[in-house]
Write a protein that holds these residues in place. Structure first.
Motif, PDB file in Angstrom:
ATOM      1  N   TRP A  73       0.821  -1.217   0.000  1.00  0.00           N
ATOM      2  CA  TRP A  73       0.000   0.000   0.000  1.00  0.00           C
ATOM      3  C   TRP A  73       0.862   1.277   0.000  1.00  0.00           C
ATOM      4  N   ASN A  74       1.978   1.214  -0.697  1.00  0.00           N
ATOM      5  CA  ASN A  74       2.880   2.363  -0.842  1.00  0.00           C
ATOM      6  C   ASN A  74       3.344   2.960   0.492  1.00  0.00           C
ATOM      7  N   ASN A  75       3.367   2.119   1.522  1.00  0.00           N
ATOM      8  CA  ASN A  75       3.793   2.582   2.843  1.00  0.00           C
ATOM      9  C   ASN A  75       4.686   1.512   3.487  1.00  0.00           C
ATOM     10  N   PRO A  76       5.975   1.815   3.695  1.00  0.00           N
ATOM     11  CA  PRO A  76       6.890   0.799   4.236  1.00  0.00           C
ATOM     12  C   PRO A  76       6.560   0.374   5.656  1.00  0.00           C
ATOM     13  N   VAL A  77       5.780   1.174   6.379  1.00  0.00           N
ATOM     14  CA  VAL A  77       5.416   0.824   7.756  1.00  0.00           C
ATOM     15  C   VAL A  77       4.687  -0.517   7.787  1.00  0.00           C
ATOM     16  N   TYR A  78       3.837  -0.760   6.803  1.00  0.00           N
ATOM     17  CA  TYR A  78       3.116  -2.042   6.748  1.00  0.00           C
ATOM     18  C   TYR A  78       4.081  -3.197   6.516  1.00  0.00           C
ATOM     19  N   ASN A  79       5.155  -2.956   5.790  1.00  0.00           N
ATOM     20  CA  ASN A  79       6.175  -3.988   5.600  1.00  0.00           C
ATOM     21  C   ASN A  79       6.901  -4.278   6.912  1.00  0.00           C
ATOM     22  N   TYR A  80       7.171  -3.226   7.690  1.00  0.00           N
ATOM     23  CA  TYR A  80       7.827  -3.431   8.984  1.00  0.00           C
ATOM     24  C   TYR A  80       6.933  -4.257   9.912  1.00  0.00           C
ATOM     25  N   ILE A  81       5.638  -3.954   9.894  1.00  0.00           N
ATOM     26  CA  ILE A  81       4.692  -4.703  10.736  1.00  0.00           C
ATOM     27  C   ILE A  81       4.622  -6.160  10.301  1.00  0.00           C
ATOM     28  N   LEU A  82       4.574  -6.383   8.985  1.00  0.00           N
ATOM     29  CA  LEU A  82       4.535  -7.752   8.468  1.00  0.00           C
ATOM     30  C   LEU A  82       5.809  -8.500   8.839  1.00  0.00           C
ATOM     31  N   ASN A  83       6.966  -7.847   8.721  1.00  0.00           N
ATOM     32  CA  ASN A  83       8.236  -8.477   9.106  1.00  0.00           C
ATOM     33  C   ASN A  83       8.214  -8.879  10.576  1.00  0.00           C
ATOM     34  N   PHE A  84       7.687  -7.989  11.417  1.00  0.00           N
ATOM     35  CA  PHE A  84       7.586  -8.251  12.855  1.00  0.00           C
ATOM     36  C   PHE A  84       6.730  -9.485  13.123  1.00  0.00           C
ATOM     37  N   LEU A  85       5.595  -9.571  12.447  1.00  0.00           N
ATOM     38  CA  LEU A  85       4.685 -10.706  12.649  1.00  0.00           C
ATOM     39  C   LEU A  85       5.300 -12.009  12.160  1.00  0.00           C
ATOM     40  N   ILE A  86       5.934 -11.969  10.992  1.00  0.00           N
ATOM     41  CA  ILE A  86       6.565 -13.173  10.441  1.00  0.00           C
ATOM     42  C   ILE A  86       7.670 -13.663  11.369  1.00  0.00           C
ATOM     43  N   HIS A  87       8.487 -12.733  11.857  1.00  0.00           N
ATOM     44  CA  HIS A  87       9.584 -13.095  12.754  1.00  0.00           C
ATOM     45  C   HIS A  87       9.052 -13.710  14.051  1.00  0.00           C
ATOM     46  N   THR A  88       7.977 -13.122  14.590  1.00  0.00           N
ATOM     47  CA  THR A  88       7.379 -13.622  15.830  1.00  0.00           C
ATOM     48  C   THR A  88       6.803 -15.022  15.634  1.00  0.00           C
ATOM     49  N   ILE A  89       6.036 -15.212  14.565  1.00  0.00           N
ATOM     50  CA  ILE A  89       5.419 -16.515  14.290  1.00  0.00           C
ATOM     51  C   ILE A  89       6.493 -17.571  14.029  1.00  0.00           C
ATOM     52  N   PHE A  90       7.542 -17.193  13.304  1.00  0.00           N
ATOM     53  CA  PHE A  90       8.618 -18.126  12.973  1.00  0.00           C
ATOM     54  C   PHE A  90       9.286 -18.676  14.232  1.00  0.00           C
ATOM     55  N   TRP A  91       9.682 -17.775  15.149  1.00  0.00           N
ATOM     56  CA  TRP A  91      10.367 -18.222  16.358  1.00  0.00           C
ATOM     57  C   TRP A  91       9.415 -18.890  17.341  1.00  0.00           C
ATOM     58  N   PHE A  92       8.152 -18.451  17.381  1.00  0.00           N
ATOM     59  CA  PHE A  92       7.169 -19.125  18.234  1.00  0.00           C
ATOM     60  C   PHE A  92       6.969 -20.565  17.786  1.00  0.00           C
ATOM     61  N   THR A  93       6.920 -20.772  16.467  1.00  0.00           N
ATOM     62  CA  THR A  93       6.756 -22.129  15.921  1.00  0.00           C
ATOM     63  C   THR A  93       7.952 -23.002  16.262  1.00  0.00           C
ATOM     64  N   ILE A  94       9.166 -22.456  16.134  1.00  0.00           N
ATOM     65  CA  ILE A  94      10.379 -23.227  16.439  1.00  0.00           C
ATOM     66  C   ILE A  94      10.417 -23.606  17.918  1.00  0.00           C
ATOM     67  N   ILE A  95      10.114 -22.645  18.810  1.00  0.00           N
ATOM     68  CA  ILE A  95      10.132 -22.916  20.252  1.00  0.00           C
ATOM     69  C   ILE A  95       9.061 -23.941  20.625  1.00  0.00           C
ATOM     70  N   LYS A  96       7.874 -23.789  20.014  1.00  0.00           N
ATOM     71  CA  LYS A  96       6.786 -24.723  20.294  1.00  0.00           C
ATOM     72  C   LYS A  96       7.134 -26.127  19.821  1.00  0.00           C
ATOM     73  N   PHE A  97       7.718 -26.224  18.628  1.00  0.00           N
ATOM     74  CA  PHE A  97       8.102 -27.527  18.085  1.00  0.00           C
ATOM     75  C   PHE A  97       9.183 -28.182  18.942  1.00  0.00           C
ATOM     76  N   SER A  98      10.167 -27.381  19.374  1.00  0.00           N
ATOM     77  CA  SER A  98      11.252 -27.913  20.213  1.00  0.00           C
ATOM     78  C   SER A  98      10.715 -28.382  21.558  1.00  0.00           C
ATOM     79  N   SER A  99       9.764 -27.630  22.108  1.00  0.00           N
ATOM     80  CA  SER A  99       9.176 -27.997  23.395  1.00  0.00           C
ATOM     81  C   SER A  99       8.383 -29.293  23.285  1.00  0.00           C
ATOM     82  N   ASN A 100       7.599 -29.449  22.226  1.00  0.00           N
ATOM     83  CA  ASN A 100       6.821 -30.691  22.022  1.00  0.00           C
ATOM     84  C   ASN A 100       7.731 -31.892  21.809  1.00  0.00           C
ATOM     85  N   LYS A 101       8.817 -31.662  21.062  1.00  0.00           N
ATOM     86  CA  LYS A 101       9.762 -32.749  20.797  1.00  0.00           C
ATOM     87  C   LYS A 101      10.446 -33.204  22.073  1.00  0.00           C
TER      88      LYS A 101
END
Length: 218
Positions: free
Chosen positions: A185-213
């Motif tokens: 949407w011609n605004n880099p702020v939305y890209n920063y927010i998306l990067n933040f969410l992707i990074h959070t979900i990525f590490w949450f998934t890794i920690i959750k998977f490691s904990s279950n294992k």
């Protein structure tokens, strides 16, 4: 310095050491060589001097074949290839520091595509939003040898340095991937927010998977 490099190589090929230790030694050697090269510009100067020598020789050859248009055309093509050759630092800088934005402009005869030379993104915010957890952990890792006795041993220093190299490479890779996402949407702020969410979900998934294992193992 030569003795230090030789010592690292002895550690790398010492079969009595564990493969994790030798992997850390290998990463440390590569990281040390790259950092040394970036400071001294050894391979860059070698690359530049080599290009200049090749271009000088081509100028001589061009004079010899100036009457042969077919060969001259091939020589000019070779000259352009040599000019366009990039050093690895130039390639990395070009791919990480700039994002070309394509803008369609309608013309009476055709659509022209203009490549903008400036990026709408902040390199700091792109890097931080894509690696904020790493950015939080990094200061503790950098000063680890100061407050952790084990990390001050020979094996600990090797693992510490290898970890810094791996985290640095991972940060560069993640930042580069984040730049591949189109401007939202011609605004880099939305890209920063998306990067933040992707990074959070990525590490949450890794920690959750490691904990279950770990629970399954117990």
């Amino acid at each position: 310095m030569i003795e230090s490099i030789r010592h690292f190589f002895n550690l790398l090929f010492d079969n009595s050491r564990s493969w994790t230790f030798r992997a850390a030694a290998g990463i440390s050697i590569i990281g040390f060589l790259i950092l040394t090269d970036l400071v001294l510009n050894f391979t860059y100067n070698l690359h530049t001097n080599n290009k200049i020598n090749q271009l000088e020789k081509i100028q001589t050859i061009k004079k010899e074949y100036k009457t042969d248009s077919l060969k001259l055309q091939k020589i000019i093509l070779l000259e352009n290839i040599i000019i366009d050759k990039e050093h690895y630092t130039e390639f990395i800088n070009r791919n990480l520091s700039y994002i070309n934005i394509q803008t369609d402009i309608k013309n009476e005869n055709r659509n022209e595509i203009i490549l903008a030379s400036e990026s709408p993104y902040s390199l700091f915010w792109m890097s931080f939003s894509s690696n904020y957890l790493i950015a939080i952990i990094l200061p503790f890792l950098i000063f680890l040898p100061l407050y952790n006795k084990e990390s001050r041993s020979g094996k600990g220093i090797l693992g510490w340095f290898a970890s810094l190299i791996m985290i640095g490479l991972m940060t560069v890779l993640i930042t580069w991937i984040s730049y591949q996402i189109p401007l939202i949407w011609n605004n880099p702020v939305y890209n920063y927010i998306l990067n933040f969410l992707i990074h959070t979900i990525f590490w949450f998934t890794i920690i959750k998977f490691s904990s279950n294992k770990k629970n399954d193992t117990n």
